[in-house]
Design a protein around this motif. Structure first.
Motif, short mmCIF file in Angstrom:
data_model
loop_
_atom_site.label_atom_id
_atom_site.label_comp_id
_atom_site.label_asym_id
_atom_site.label_seq_id
_atom_site.Cartn_x
_atom_site.Cartn_y
_atom_site.Cartn_z
N ILE A 14 1.13 -2.05 10.31
CA ILE A 14 0.88 -1.12 9.22
C ILE A 14 2.13 -1.07 8.37
CG2 ILE A 14 0.43 1.28 8.61
CD1 ILE A 14 -1.09 1.51 11.27
N VAL A 15 1.95 -1.32 7.07
CA VAL A 15 3.08 -1.30 6.13
C VAL A 15 2.78 -0.26 5.06
CG1 VAL A 15 4.44 -2.62 4.48
CG2 VAL A 15 3.59 -3.73 6.54
N THR A 16 3.63 0.75 4.97
CA THR A 16 3.48 1.76 3.92
C THR A 16 4.28 1.32 2.70
OG1 THR A 16 5.33 3.05 4.77
CG2 THR A 16 3.14 3.63 5.57
N GLY A 17 3.85 1.75 1.54
CA GLY A 17 4.52 1.36 0.31
C GLY A 17 4.33 -0.11 0.01
N ALA A 18 3.17 -0.66 0.39
CA ALA A 18 2.94 -2.10 0.30
C ALA A 18 2.54 -2.58 -1.09
CB ALA A 18 1.86 -2.49 1.30
N SER A 19 2.49 -1.68 -2.07
CA SER A 19 2.06 -2.11 -3.41
C SER A 19 3.18 -2.71 -4.24
CB SER A 19 1.42 -0.94 -4.17
OG SER A 19 2.37 0.08 -4.39
N SER A 20 4.43 -2.49 -3.84
CA SER A 20 5.55 -3.06 -4.62
C SER A 20 6.83 -3.05 -3.80
CB SER A 20 5.76 -2.25 -5.91
OG SER A 20 6.19 -0.94 -5.60
N GLY A 21 7.81 -3.75 -4.32
CA GLY A 21 9.15 -3.74 -3.74
C GLY A 21 9.23 -4.29 -2.33
N ALA A 25 6.97 -7.09 -0.10
CA ALA A 25 7.63 -8.28 0.44
C ALA A 25 7.45 -8.37 1.96
CB ALA A 25 9.11 -8.26 0.08
N ILE A 26 7.59 -7.25 2.64
CA ILE A 26 7.41 -7.23 4.09
C ILE A 26 5.96 -7.58 4.45
CG2 ILE A 26 7.31 -5.71 6.11
CD1 ILE A 26 9.81 -4.30 4.93
N ALA A 27 5.01 -6.96 3.74
CA ALA A 27 3.60 -7.24 4.01
C ALA A 27 3.29 -8.72 3.82
CB ALA A 27 2.72 -6.38 3.11
N LEU A 40 -0.71 0.10 2.99
CA LEU A 40 -0.98 1.45 2.49
C LEU A 40 -0.10 1.74 1.28
CD1 LEU A 40 -0.99 3.29 5.93
CD2 LEU A 40 -2.94 2.39 4.69
N ALA A 41 -0.70 2.32 0.24
CA ALA A 41 0.06 2.69 -0.95
C ALA A 41 -0.83 3.55 -1.85
CB ALA A 41 0.53 1.46 -1.70
N ARG A 42 -0.24 4.13 -2.88
CA ARG A 42 -1.00 4.94 -3.82
C ARG A 42 -1.74 4.10 -4.84
NH1 ARG A 42 3.27 8.25 -6.57
NH2 ARG A 42 4.49 6.42 -6.07
N ARG A 43 -1.24 2.91 -5.13
CA ARG A 43 -1.83 2.07 -6.18
C ARG A 43 -2.70 0.97 -5.57
NH1 ARG A 43 3.93 1.54 -9.00
NH2 ARG A 43 4.38 1.19 -6.83
N LYS A 44 -3.99 1.28 -5.42
CA LYS A 44 -4.94 0.35 -4.80
C LYS A 44 -5.06 -0.94 -5.58
CE LYS A 44 -8.87 -0.35 -2.19
NZ LYS A 44 -9.02 -1.76 -2.28
N ARG A 46 -2.80 -2.62 -7.13
CA ARG A 46 -1.70 -3.53 -6.76
C ARG A 46 -1.88 -4.09 -5.35
NH1 ARG A 46 4.02 -1.58 -9.26
NH2 ARG A 46 3.32 -1.36 -11.42
N LEU A 47 -2.44 -3.27 -4.47
CA LEU A 47 -2.72 -3.77 -3.12
C LEU A 47 -3.76 -4.88 -3.17
CD1 LEU A 47 -2.92 -0.52 -0.96
CD2 LEU A 47 -1.15 -2.27 -0.90
N ASP A 48 -4.76 -4.71 -4.03
CA ASP A 48 -5.79 -5.74 -4.18
C ASP A 48 -5.18 -7.04 -4.72
OD1 ASP A 48 -7.75 -4.05 -3.21
OD2 ASP A 48 -8.34 -3.36 -5.20
N GLU A 49 -4.25 -6.93 -5.67
CA GLU A 49 -3.56 -8.11 -6.21
C GLU A 49 -2.77 -8.81 -5.11
OE1 GLU A 49 -1.12 -7.03 -9.54
OE2 GLU A 49 -2.80 -6.08 -10.58
N LEU A 50 -2.09 -8.03 -4.29
CA LEU A 50 -1.31 -8.61 -3.19
C LEU A 50 -2.23 -9.29 -2.18
CD1 LEU A 50 1.48 -9.02 -1.93
CD2 LEU A 50 1.19 -6.84 -0.76
#
Length: 63
Positions: A14-21, A25-27, A40-44, A46-50
């Motif tokens: 589980i990686v929090t803050g996975a939408s940027s930075g 990178a860790i994810a 997990l992040a607030r900006r879905k 960006r998560l979809d892009e990743l």
């Protein structure tokens, strides 16, 4: 010292803050090593892009 991710292949991370930075990178690195990553992040969007960026790698990202 060399770290081996062999024992973690197929496991869930589980990686929090996975939408940027650093979180993104860790994810991305963990997916590349073969882990199943729940991002997990607030900006879905960006998560979809990743998740698209990580498709075709050894592991999988679940936004």
């Amino acid at each position: 010292m060399v770290l081996s991710f062999d024992r973690w292949v197929g496991k869930v991370a589980i990686v929090t803050g996975a939408s940027s930075g650093i979180g993104a990178a860790i994810a991305e690195q963990l997916v590349g090593k073969g882990l199943k990553v729940v991002g997990l992040a607030r900006r879905k969007d960006r998560l979809d892009e990743l998740a698209q960026k990580c498709s075709g790698k050894k592991g999988e990202l679940y936004p």
